[in-house]
Design a protein around this motif. Structure first.
Motif, PDB file in Angstrom:
ATOM      1  N   HIS A  84       0.818  -1.213   0.000  1.00 19.67           N
ATOM      2  CA  HIS A  84       0.000   0.000   0.000  1.00 19.67           C
ATOM      3  C   HIS A  84       0.851   1.261   0.000  1.00 19.67           C
ATOM      4  N   SER A  85       1.965   1.235   0.682  1.00 22.69           N
ATOM      5  CA  SER A  85       2.823   2.417   0.787  1.00 22.69           C
ATOM      6  C   SER A  85       4.145   2.147   0.073  1.00 22.69           C
ATOM      7  N   HIS A  86       4.372   2.894  -0.990  1.00 21.54           N
ATOM      8  CA  HIS A  86       5.608   2.702  -1.751  1.00 21.54           C
ATOM      9  C   HIS A  86       6.816   3.265  -1.002  1.00 21.54           C
ATOM     10  N   ARG A  87       6.584   4.245  -0.153  1.00 24.21           N
ATOM     11  CA  ARG A  87       7.678   4.803   0.652  1.00 24.21           C
ATOM     12  C   ARG A  87       8.179   3.766   1.658  1.00 24.21           C
ATOM     13  N   VAL A  88       7.248   3.071   2.291  1.00 24.18           N
ATOM     14  CA  VAL A  88       7.629   2.013   3.224  1.00 24.18           C
ATOM     15  C   VAL A  88       8.416   0.934   2.483  1.00 24.18           C
ATOM     16  N   ALA A  89       7.961   0.583   1.287  1.00 30.77           N
ATOM     17  CA  ALA A  89       8.651  -0.443   0.495  1.00 30.77           C
ATOM     18  C   ALA A  89      10.069  -0.002   0.153  1.00 30.77           C
ATOM     19  N   LYS A  90      10.228   1.245  -0.258  1.00 27.57           N
ATOM     20  CA  LYS A  90      11.550   1.745  -0.632  1.00 27.57           C
ATOM     21  C   LYS A  90      12.514   1.699   0.554  1.00 27.57           C
ATOM     22  N   ILE A  91      12.053   2.153   1.707  1.00 29.57           N
ATOM     23  CA  ILE A  91      12.918   2.185   2.894  1.00 29.57           C
ATOM     24  C   ILE A  91      13.230   0.768   3.368  1.00 29.57           C
ATOM     25  N   MET A  92      12.214  -0.078   3.397  1.00 31.28           N
ATOM     26  CA  MET A  92      12.400  -1.439   3.902  1.00 31.28           C
ATOM     27  C   MET A  92      13.299  -2.257   2.965  1.00 31.28           C
ATOM     28  N   ILE A  93      13.115  -2.121   1.666  1.00 32.85           N
ATOM     29  CA  ILE A  93      13.957  -2.846   0.707  1.00 32.85           C
ATOM     30  C   ILE A  93      15.403  -2.370   0.809  1.00 32.85           C
ATOM     31  N   GLY A  94      15.596  -1.060   0.943  1.00 27.93           N
ATOM     32  CA  GLY A  94      16.950  -0.531   1.130  1.00 27.93           C
ATOM     33  C   GLY A  94      17.612  -1.094   2.377  1.00 27.93           C
ATOM     34  N   HIS A  95      16.836  -1.245   3.446  1.00 27.00           N
ATOM     35  CA  HIS A  95      17.355  -1.799   4.701  1.00 27.00           C
ATOM     36  C   HIS A  95      17.734  -3.270   4.529  1.00 27.00           C
ATOM     37  N   ILE A  96      16.882  -4.014   3.852  1.00 28.91           N
ATOM     38  CA  ILE A  96      17.155  -5.439   3.645  1.00 28.91           C
ATOM     39  C   ILE A  96      18.405  -5.628   2.782  1.00 28.91           C
ATOM     40  N   VAL A  97      18.512  -4.840   1.716  1.00 31.69           N
ATOM     41  CA  VAL A  97      19.650  -4.972   0.796  1.00 31.69           C
ATOM     42  C   VAL A  97      20.948  -4.537   1.486  1.00 31.69           C
ATOM     43  N   LYS A  98      20.864  -3.576   2.395  1.00 33.09           N
ATOM     44  CA  LYS A  98      22.055  -3.109   3.112  1.00 33.09           C
ATOM     45  C   LYS A  98      22.679  -4.239   3.920  1.00 33.09           C
ATOM     46  N   TYR A  99      21.856  -5.034   4.575  1.00 33.74           N
ATOM     47  CA  TYR A  99      22.373  -6.099   5.434  1.00 33.74           C
ATOM     48  C   TYR A  99      22.474  -7.447   4.720  1.00 33.74           C
ATOM     49  N   ASN A 100      21.979  -7.537   3.484  1.00 36.28           N
ATOM     50  CA  ASN A 100      22.052  -8.792   2.749  1.00 36.28           C
ATOM     51  C   ASN A 100      22.369  -8.485   1.285  1.00 36.28           C
ATOM     52  N   PRO A 101      23.638  -8.228   0.965  1.00 36.61           N
ATOM     53  CA  PRO A 101      23.988  -7.868  -0.405  1.00 36.61           C
ATOM     54  C   PRO A 101      23.782  -9.000  -1.416  1.00 36.61           C
ATOM     55  N   GLY A 102      23.533 -10.206  -0.947  1.00 44.46           N
ATOM     56  CA  GLY A 102      23.273 -11.320  -1.851  1.00 44.46           C
ATOM     57  C   GLY A 102      21.995 -11.133  -2.655  1.00 44.46           C
ATOM     58  N   VAL A 103      21.086 -10.314  -2.161  1.00 44.96           N
ATOM     59  CA  VAL A 103      19.843 -10.030  -2.897  1.00 44.96           C
ATOM     60  C   VAL A 103      20.177  -9.348  -4.220  1.00 44.96           C
ATOM     61  N   PHE A 104      21.051  -8.358  -4.176  1.00 44.83           N
ATOM     62  CA  PHE A 104      21.452  -7.645  -5.387  1.00 44.83           C
ATOM     63  C   PHE A 104      22.164  -8.584  -6.346  1.00 44.83           C
ATOM     64  N   ASP A 105      23.075  -9.381  -5.826  1.00 44.73           N
ATOM     65  CA  ASP A 105      23.834 -10.300  -6.681  1.00 44.73           C
ATOM     66  C   ASP A 105      22.913 -11.300  -7.368  1.00 44.73           C
ATOM     67  N   LYS A 106      21.927 -11.799  -6.632  1.00 46.96           N
ATOM     68  CA  LYS A 106      20.978 -12.752  -7.209  1.00 46.96           C
ATOM     69  C   LYS A 106      20.128 -12.084  -8.289  1.00 46.96           C
ATOM     70  N   MET A 107      19.726 -10.826  -8.041  1.00 44.95           N
ATOM     71  CA  MET A 107      18.917 -10.114  -9.020  1.00 44.95           C
ATOM     72  C   MET A 107      19.728  -9.808 -10.283  1.00 44.95           C
ATOM     73  N   ILE A 108      20.995  -9.452 -10.133  1.00 41.54           N
ATOM     74  CA  ILE A 108      21.844  -9.178 -11.297  1.00 41.54           C
ATOM     75  C   ILE A 108      22.086 -10.462 -12.087  1.00 41.54           C
ATOM     76  N   GLU A 109      22.257 -11.556 -11.363  1.00 40.31           N
ATOM     77  CA  GLU A 109      22.493 -12.842 -12.020  1.00 40.31           C
ATOM     78  C   GLU A 109      21.268 -13.294 -12.809  1.00 40.31           C
ATOM     79  N   LYS A 110      20.080 -13.144 -12.189  1.00 38.36           N
ATOM     80  CA  LYS A 110      18.829 -13.543 -12.839  1.00 38.36           C
ATOM     81  C   LYS A 110      17.809 -12.416 -12.682  1.00 38.36           C
ATOM     82  N   PRO A 111      17.813 -11.426 -13.587  1.00 40.15           N
ATOM     83  CA  PRO A 111      16.913 -10.274 -13.437  1.00 40.15           C
ATOM     84  C   PRO A 111      15.432 -10.629 -13.550  1.00 40.15           C
ATOM     85  N   ASP A 112      15.115 -11.745 -14.161  1.00 38.95           N
ATOM     86  CA  ASP A 112      13.713 -12.119 -14.308  1.00 38.95           C
ATOM     87  C   ASP A 112      13.102 -12.638 -13.008  1.00 38.95           C
ATOM     88  N   THR A 113      13.901 -12.828 -11.945  1.00 40.95           N
ATOM     89  CA  THR A 113      13.355 -13.275 -10.666  1.00 40.95           C
ATOM     90  C   THR A 113      12.683 -12.139  -9.895  1.00 40.95           C
TER      91      THR A 113
END
Length: 169
Positions: A84-113
């Motif tokens: 419902h709130s895109h601002r919450v999503a942006k902040i929360m996703i940034g927080h998750i990616v900060k502490y788990n850089p494997g998310v970015f690597d997985k997305m770059i490896e397979k962007p269709d996921t």
């Protein structure tokens, strides 16, 4: 000689305690909410129960989606229409990616996921805040119209700065 050995043993014990405390703090930060969302949630809880429920639902949905995405299964993330709130999503996703850089690597490896372009852009923007050196991966993988233009331009600026820095060496 014995006194100096005792002193070193005590210093080592203190250092181990400090390291353990810092690891516990880091784990708490990783599993907790970013400060802005914690304060916002507290205010929403006081002001409006329905908005607080939406807020809490968004956070739980994002955490569960990324937990499944980071797991061994090849689950795809699509948060369109669920959040419902895109601002919450942006902040929360940034927080998750900060502490788990494997998310970015997985997305770059397979962007269709990651099928949601807004989520892709949030993952990239959150990762580039902590690791600007990975901007070239974004430029190599995505074309100009595939992700948010602001995020793409940010990646271009980072790569230009890195190229200038390398030329100066």
């Amino acid at each position: 000689m014995v006194k100096s050995m005792d002193r070193h043993a005590r210093q080592d014990a203190c250092a181990k305690k400090v390291i353990a405390r810092e690891r516990a703090r880091q784990e708490k930060r990783k599993n907790g909410l970013p400060p802005f969302l914690a304060v916002s949630g507290w205010l929403l809880k006081i002001l409006s129960k329905s908005q607080y429920n939406y807020f809490q639902n968004d956070i739980d949905t994002i955490k569960c989606s990324f937990a499944l995405y980071c797991g061994e299964n090849s689950n795809a993330i699509n948060l369109t229409g669920i959040i419902h709130s895109h601002r919450v999503a942006k902040i929360m996703i940034g927080h998750i990616v900060k502490y788990n850089p494997g998310v970015f690597d997985k997305m770059i490896e397979k962007p269709d996921t990651v099928t949601d372009p807004e989520t892709q852009s949030n993952i990239i923007a959150g990762h580039l805040k902590e690791h600007p050196g990975d901007a070239y991966k974004v430029i190599e993988k995505f074309k100009r119209g595939e992700i948010d233009p602001k995020v793409y331009n940010k990646a271009l600026r980072y790569t230009a700065r890195l190229n200038i820095a390398e030329k100066r060496r």
